[in-house]
Write a protein that holds these residues in place. Structure first.
Motif, PDB file in Angstrom:
ATOM      1  N   HIS A  68       0.865  -1.176   0.000  1.00 11.12           N
ATOM      2  CA  HIS A  68       0.000   0.000   0.000  1.00 11.12           C
ATOM      3  C   HIS A  68       0.906   1.232   0.000  1.00 11.12           C
ATOM      4  N   VAL A  69       0.737   2.088  -1.019  1.00  8.18           N
ATOM      5  CA  VAL A  69       1.531   3.319  -1.137  1.00  8.18           C
ATOM      6  C   VAL A  69       0.595   4.522  -1.170  1.00  8.18           C
ATOM      7  N   THR A  70       0.817   5.454  -0.242  1.00 10.77           N
ATOM      8  CA  THR A  70       0.066   6.712  -0.197  1.00 10.77           C
ATOM      9  C   THR A  70       0.996   7.852  -0.576  1.00 10.77           C
ATOM     10  N   THR A  71       0.519   8.770  -1.436  1.00 12.59           N
ATOM     11  CA  THR A  71       1.216  10.034  -1.620  1.00 12.59           C
ATOM     12  C   THR A  71       0.179  11.151  -1.639  1.00 12.59           C
ATOM     13  N   LYS A  72       0.670  12.399  -1.683  1.00 13.06           N
ATOM     14  CA  LYS A  72      -0.221  13.544  -1.454  1.00 13.06           C
ATOM     15  C   LYS A  72       0.144  14.714  -2.360  1.00 13.06           C
ATOM     16  N   VAL A  73      -0.876  15.522  -2.661  1.00 12.56           N
ATOM     17  CA  VAL A  73      -0.674  16.743  -3.448  1.00 12.56           C
ATOM     18  C   VAL A  73      -0.590  17.935  -2.490  1.00 12.56           C
ATOM     19  N   TRP A  74       0.379  18.791  -2.706  1.00 14.22           N
ATOM     20  CA  TRP A  74       0.619  19.928  -1.819  1.00 14.22           C
ATOM     21  C   TRP A  74      -0.464  20.994  -1.993  1.00 14.22           C
TER      22      TRP A  74
END
Length: 272
Positions: A68-74
């Protein structure tokens, strides 16, 4: 490892936070965590470490479906075109064809929530992210997203630990079956020196940090992503899962002051 089921994904309840990890140190930390059995890695475009994380994932040899990989938009990139550019850049750096969860990292003043979530839902429909969600959203903002826009929110990632009360937010999230993912679950190391937690830890042959982490993970609908760059710390966090807190322990923890917020940048929303 227990998982939380949310919006079609299975979210491991204990993950690895990577804020302020960079370069080779970050790559080594993620490789170590994956070797120990972690399957939930949390990053963000703002962390500037998606490339070493991608390299660590590639080196692990693990099947993509196991991770499971989470990333985010600034928060400065919340216009639709900017979201798409940020997402493409994140995927390229991670060397993945999809992420499991894509979050709005922080709300921003004047943001167009319907346009933001229309863009995120398109990324989800295209299979480029399996789920979407938010971080640092207040109850008022969540109400707009969940009840008016009706976006399929898979989590709200917020600061949460034994020294910070999140009761109001948790009530809303629980009522709508939305998990809370706790960042800074160890209050940036402050829990380690708390006498109450140290005493509870001695009773269970555990550290104060393990007590604080298990207190979170014992709560329904809560996951945690402690940052840990050293293998020993990563293993200690995994071992926290074995701690068995009792009602007396929880009563003592409930009595701790709950007003210590570690992350409070100038652009934050008005907290609940």
């Amino acid at each position: 490892m227990d998982n939380l089921q949310t919006q079609g994904i299975s979210l491991p309840r204990l993950g690895l936070g990577t804020f302020r990890m960079q370069g080779d140190t970050c790559r080594a930390a993620v490789e170590s965590a994956l070797a120990l059995g972690y399957r939930h890695i949390d990053t963000a475009e703002m962390y500037a470490n998606e490339e070493p994380i991608g390299a660590a994932i590639a080196a692990s040899g693990l099947a993509r479906r196991e991770l499971h990989v989470t990333t985010k938009v600034w928060h400065e990139n919340l216009a639709p075109d900017a979201i798409r550019r940020a997402f493409d850049a994140s995927l390229d750096k991670l060397k993945l064809d999809h992420v499991d969860l894509y979050l709005v990292h922080w709300p921003s003043k004047g943001m167009n929530l319907p346009a933001i979530f229309e863009t995120l839902m398109k990324l989800r429909e295209q299979g480029r992210t399996r789920a979407i969600g938010v971080a640092n959203f207040t109850t008022a903002l969540l109400k707009t997203v969940v009840e008016e826009i009706r976006a399929p929110i898979a989590c709200n990632q917020v600061e949460y630990h034994v020294m910070l009360d999140q009761t109001k937010l948790r009530h809303y999230l629980t009522a709508h079956a939305i998990p809370l993912v706790a960042y800074c679950p160890l209050a940036q190391g402050r829990v380690a020196s708390d006498e109450t937690l140290i005493a509870i830890g001695k009773k269970h042959n555990a550290s104060a940090a393990q007590v604080a982490l298990k207190w979170l993970l014992d709560q329904d609908g809560v996951a945690a992503i402690p940052k840990a760059s050293r293998r020993e710390s990563q293993q200690a966090n995994l071992d926290a899962l074995k701690v068995k807190l009792d009602d007396d322990d929880r009563k003592k923890i409930a009595g701790l002051p709950k007003d210590r917020r570690c992350v409070n940048p100038a652009f934050v929303p008005a907290w609940d």
